[in-house]
Write a protein that holds these residues in place. Structure first.
Motif, PDB file in Angstrom:
ATOM      1  N   TYR A 155      13.935  38.140   9.389  1.00 42.51           N
ATOM      2  CA  TYR A 155      14.492  39.454   9.717  1.00 42.51           C
ATOM      3  C   TYR A 155      13.430  40.500   9.391  1.00 42.51           C
ATOM      4  O   TYR A 155      12.807  40.457   8.330  1.00 42.51           O
ATOM      5  CB  TYR A 155      15.759  39.714   8.910  1.00 42.51           C
ATOM      6  CG  TYR A 155      16.925  38.842   9.308  1.00 42.51           C
ATOM      7  CD1 TYR A 155      17.970  39.350  10.081  1.00 42.51           C
ATOM      8  CD2 TYR A 155      16.981  37.503   8.910  1.00 42.51           C
ATOM      9  CE1 TYR A 155      19.050  38.544  10.446  1.00 42.51           C
ATOM     10  CE2 TYR A 155      18.054  36.698   9.283  1.00 42.51           C
ATOM     11  CZ  TYR A 155      19.077  37.223  10.049  1.00 42.51           C
ATOM     12  OH  TYR A 155      20.133  36.423  10.412  1.00 42.51           O
ATOM     13  N   GLU A 156      13.248  41.432  10.314  1.00 40.77           N
ATOM     14  CA  GLU A 156      12.184  42.417  10.142  1.00 40.77           C
ATOM     15  C   GLU A 156      12.684  43.811  10.517  1.00 40.77           C
ATOM     16  O   GLU A 156      13.315  44.000  11.562  1.00 40.77           O
ATOM     17  CB  GLU A 156      10.976  42.052  11.017  1.00 40.77           C
ATOM     18  CG  GLU A 156       9.754  42.914  10.787  1.00 40.77           C
ATOM     19  CD  GLU A 156       8.514  42.332  11.471  1.00 40.77           C
ATOM     20  OE1 GLU A 156       7.411  42.857  11.214  1.00 40.77           O
ATOM     21  OE2 GLU A 156       8.649  41.360  12.246  1.00 40.77           O
ATOM     22  N   LYS A 179      15.505  32.056   9.348  1.00 38.25           N
ATOM     23  CA  LYS A 179      15.134  33.087  10.319  1.00 38.25           C
ATOM     24  C   LYS A 179      14.434  34.239   9.605  1.00 38.25           C
ATOM     25  O   LYS A 179      14.706  34.531   8.439  1.00 38.25           O
ATOM     26  CB  LYS A 179      16.363  33.618  11.055  1.00 38.25           C
ATOM     27  CG  LYS A 179      17.003  32.609  12.005  1.00 38.25           C
ATOM     28  CD  LYS A 179      16.099  32.322  13.192  1.00 38.25           C
ATOM     29  CE  LYS A 179      16.785  31.392  14.189  1.00 38.25           C
ATOM     30  NZ  LYS A 179      15.893  31.066  15.333  1.00 38.25           N
ATOM     31  N   ILE A 197      18.855  41.650   2.613  1.00 32.51           N
ATOM     32  CA  ILE A 197      20.126  41.006   2.941  1.00 32.51           C
ATOM     33  C   ILE A 197      20.835  40.694   1.635  1.00 32.51           C
ATOM     34  O   ILE A 197      20.313  39.986   0.779  1.00 32.51           O
ATOM     35  CB  ILE A 197      19.907  39.732   3.771  1.00 32.51           C
ATOM     36  CG1 ILE A 197      19.239  40.084   5.104  1.00 32.51           C
ATOM     37  CG2 ILE A 197      21.227  39.008   4.008  1.00 32.51           C
ATOM     38  CD1 ILE A 197      18.839  38.878   5.937  1.00 32.51           C
ATOM     39  N   LEU A 231      25.807  40.747   8.892  1.00 28.76           N
ATOM     40  CA  LEU A 231      24.730  39.801   9.148  1.00 28.76           C
ATOM     41  C   LEU A 231      24.852  39.138  10.515  1.00 28.76           C
ATOM     42  O   LEU A 231      23.846  38.767  11.128  1.00 28.76           O
ATOM     43  CB  LEU A 231      24.717  38.739   8.052  1.00 28.76           C
ATOM     44  CG  LEU A 231      23.571  37.733   8.060  1.00 28.76           C
ATOM     45  CD1 LEU A 231      22.217  38.434   7.893  1.00 28.76           C
ATOM     46  CD2 LEU A 231      23.759  36.706   6.939  1.00 28.76           C
ATOM     47  N   ILE A 257      23.727  42.642  14.441  1.00 28.84           N
ATOM     48  CA  ILE A 257      22.785  43.699  14.072  1.00 28.84           C
ATOM     49  C   ILE A 257      22.744  44.819  15.112  1.00 28.84           C
ATOM     50  O   ILE A 257      21.908  45.716  15.022  1.00 28.84           O
ATOM     51  CB  ILE A 257      21.370  43.132  13.861  1.00 28.84           C
ATOM     52  CG1 ILE A 257      20.763  42.638  15.189  1.00 28.84           C
ATOM     53  CG2 ILE A 257      21.377  42.033  12.809  1.00 28.84           C
ATOM     54  CD1 ILE A 257      19.282  42.314  15.099  1.00 28.84           C
ATOM     55  N   ILE A 317      23.141  43.430   5.903  1.00 30.76           N
ATOM     56  CA  ILE A 317      21.752  43.886   5.961  1.00 30.76           C
ATOM     57  C   ILE A 317      21.728  45.378   5.664  1.00 30.76           C
ATOM     58  O   ILE A 317      22.410  46.165   6.332  1.00 30.76           O
ATOM     59  CB  ILE A 317      21.126  43.624   7.347  1.00 30.76           C
ATOM     60  CG1 ILE A 317      21.232  42.149   7.716  1.00 30.76           C
ATOM     61  CG2 ILE A 317      19.662  44.071   7.363  1.00 30.76           C
ATOM     62  CD1 ILE A 317      20.805  41.844   9.148  1.00 30.76           C
ATOM     63  N   GLN A 345      19.404  48.656   5.649  1.00 31.67           N
ATOM     64  CA  GLN A 345      18.156  49.166   6.213  1.00 31.67           C
ATOM     65  C   GLN A 345      17.980  50.638   5.836  1.00 31.67           C
ATOM     66  O   GLN A 345      18.809  51.488   6.180  1.00 31.67           O
ATOM     67  CB  GLN A 345      18.132  49.016   7.733  1.00 31.67           C
ATOM     68  CG  GLN A 345      16.819  49.471   8.372  1.00 31.67           C
ATOM     69  CD  GLN A 345      16.812  49.305   9.884  1.00 31.67           C
ATOM     70  OE1 GLN A 345      17.848  49.402  10.538  1.00 31.67           O
ATOM     71  NE2 GLN A 345      15.640  49.045  10.440  1.00 31.67           N
ATOM     72  N   LEU A 379      15.510  46.909  14.116  1.00 30.86           N
ATOM     73  CA  LEU A 379      15.894  45.788  13.269  1.00 30.86           C
ATOM     74  C   LEU A 379      15.878  44.573  14.172  1.00 30.86           C
ATOM     75  O   LEU A 379      16.462  44.597  15.259  1.00 30.86           O
ATOM     76  CB  LEU A 379      17.282  46.005  12.673  1.00 30.86           C
ATOM     77  CG  LEU A 379      17.855  44.878  11.812  1.00 30.86           C
ATOM     78  CD1 LEU A 379      16.981  44.639  10.586  1.00 30.86           C
ATOM     79  CD2 LEU A 379      19.287  45.206  11.393  1.00 30.86           C
ATOM     80  N   ARG A 380      15.204  43.512  13.760  1.00 31.20           N
ATOM     81  CA  ARG A 380      15.001  42.375  14.656  1.00 31.20           C
ATOM     82  C   ARG A 380      15.084  41.043  13.922  1.00 31.20           C
ATOM     83  O   ARG A 380      14.884  40.973  12.712  1.00 31.20           O
ATOM     84  CB  ARG A 380      13.642  42.502  15.345  1.00 31.20           C
ATOM     85  CG  ARG A 380      12.493  42.710  14.363  1.00 31.20           C
ATOM     86  CD  ARG A 380      11.143  42.800  15.049  1.00 31.20           C
ATOM     87  NE  ARG A 380      10.968  44.016  15.824  1.00 31.20           N
ATOM     88  CZ  ARG A 380       9.932  44.252  16.631  1.00 31.20           C
ATOM     89  NH1 ARG A 380       8.982  43.341  16.745  1.00 31.20           N
ATOM     90  NH2 ARG A 380       9.841  45.367  17.303  1.00 31.20           N
ATOM     91  N   ILE A 381      15.385  40.013  14.706  1.00 30.65           N
ATOM     92  CA  ILE A 381      15.385  38.634  14.222  1.00 30.65           C
ATOM     93  C   ILE A 381      14.308  37.886  14.989  1.00 30.65           C
ATOM     94  O   ILE A 381      14.250  37.946  16.218  1.00 30.65           O
ATOM     95  CB  ILE A 381      16.752  37.961  14.434  1.00 30.65           C
ATOM     96  CG1 ILE A 381      17.863  38.780  13.771  1.00 30.65           C
ATOM     97  CG2 ILE A 381      16.739  36.538  13.872  1.00 30.65           C
ATOM     98  CD1 ILE A 381      19.262  38.287  14.101  1.00 30.65           C
ATOM     99  N   LYS A 431      16.799  42.113  19.051  1.00 27.50           N
ATOM    100  CA  LYS A 431      16.248  43.377  18.543  1.00 27.50           C
ATOM    101  C   LYS A 431      17.240  44.508  18.761  1.00 27.50           C
ATOM    102  O   LYS A 431      17.785  44.661  19.852  1.00 27.50           O
ATOM    103  CB  LYS A 431      14.913  43.688  19.218  1.00 27.50           C
ATOM    104  CG  LYS A 431      14.269  44.975  18.750  1.00 27.50           C
ATOM    105  CD  LYS A 431      12.799  45.048  19.146  1.00 27.50           C
ATOM    106  CE  LYS A 431      12.555  44.996  20.624  1.00 27.50           C
ATOM    107  NZ  LYS A 431      11.126  45.179  20.968  1.00 27.50           N
TER     108      LYS A 431
END
Length: 272
Positions: A68-69, A66, A107, A127, A130, A112, A114, A79-81, A92
């Motif tokens: 993660y951004e 996946k 990660i 994890l 989110i 995670i 950020q 924060l999104r997948i 999100k």
């Protein structure tokens, strides 16, 4: 004779300084660092996928297939997948406010991390959830990019420094200045550790540098100038499509993923 020559030189210098139209010129020499010039590194692009053009990309990470951004831009920070191949955002968490601007992510040990830009706050998420942080840390500098080794986090703050940080209490263990054959390399942004080297976007440029974390020396450079014109020139939106930023590495497949702030595309590649 020497005395008279010296006196004449002083008179000439005085005359030049008294000339209102004179232009003062300072000649400086670029200091030699004693570091070898970085090698050019090429990417072999093997896939091009959609990327959400609302994502002001600050951090990129691959984990268990996946994407993660972490994105920025104050209220729209998130924060999104995301699904890599389709670019569809599957989950999100909107974490931005009028004062909170999201930045890089990494990660580490099923958490995670950020960063935020200027608010000195680091959010830590489980994890598996989110939607809300499980803890926060204070960070004394600006937050830009973040990655990790097996034991510590590595953080950039927009300068030429990399900070090596204890993930348990966020205390700085060591600081390393990144330098190439010309001098310090500033504007280090998004970070990714690949095969023991730190790869970093240089903000406001089309360059990714490869850094030896042991000494901070830049040993390689990836030049991605022309990438936008070659692959999605007709999709560029003036004052929206922004600079290159975002490096993710899949250690299982050995693939690297590259994108930019509000870019419509994400690139899948191998490092040659």
């Amino acid at each position: 004779m020497t005395k008279y020559l010296l006196f004449a030189a002083v008179l000439l210098l005085t005359a030049c300084n008294s000339n209102n139209n004179a232009v003062e010129t300072t000649i400086t020499e670029t200091p030699l660092t004693g570091i070898a010039a970085p090698q050019n590194i090429n990417l072999n692009i093997i896939g091009i996928y959609p990327h959400d053009t609302s994502a002001y990309t600050q951090g990129l990470e691959i984990y268990n297939g996946k994407l993660y951004e972490g994105t920025g831009d104050y209220e729209t920070s998130s924060l999104r997948i995301t699904d890599i191949k389709t670019g569809k955002v599957e989950h999100k968490h909107m974490m931005g406010t009028s004062k909170i601007f999201g930045e890089g992510i990494t990660i580490f040990n099923d958490k995670i991390y950020q960063l935020t830009w200027q608010s000195h706050v680091v959010n830590v998420y489980d994890l598996n959830n989110i939607d809300r942080p499980i803890k926060t840390f204070n960070w004394p500098y600006e937050g830009w990019g973040i990655t990790h080794t097996s034991t510590e986090l590595i953080i950039s703050d927009g300068s030429a420094n990399l900070y090596f940080v204890n993930p348990d209490n966020f205390k700085i263990r060591t600081t390393t200045q990144v330098t190439d054959n010309i001098g310090p390399v500033n504007n280090l942004n998004e970070l990714e550790l690949i095969n023991g080297f730190v790869f970093a976007n240089v903000y406001q440029s089309d360059t990714i540098v490869k850094i030896d974390p042991a000494n901070g020396h830049v040993v390689g450079k990836i030049d991605l100038s022309g990438l936008k014109d070659q692959y999605f020139k007709n999709l560029l939106v003036p004052e929206r499509t922004d600079v290159l930023n975002g490096i993710a590495y899949d250690s299982t497949t050995k693939k690297i993923y590259i994108t930019g702030k509000r870019w419509p595309k994400m690139f899948e590649a191998f490092i040659n």
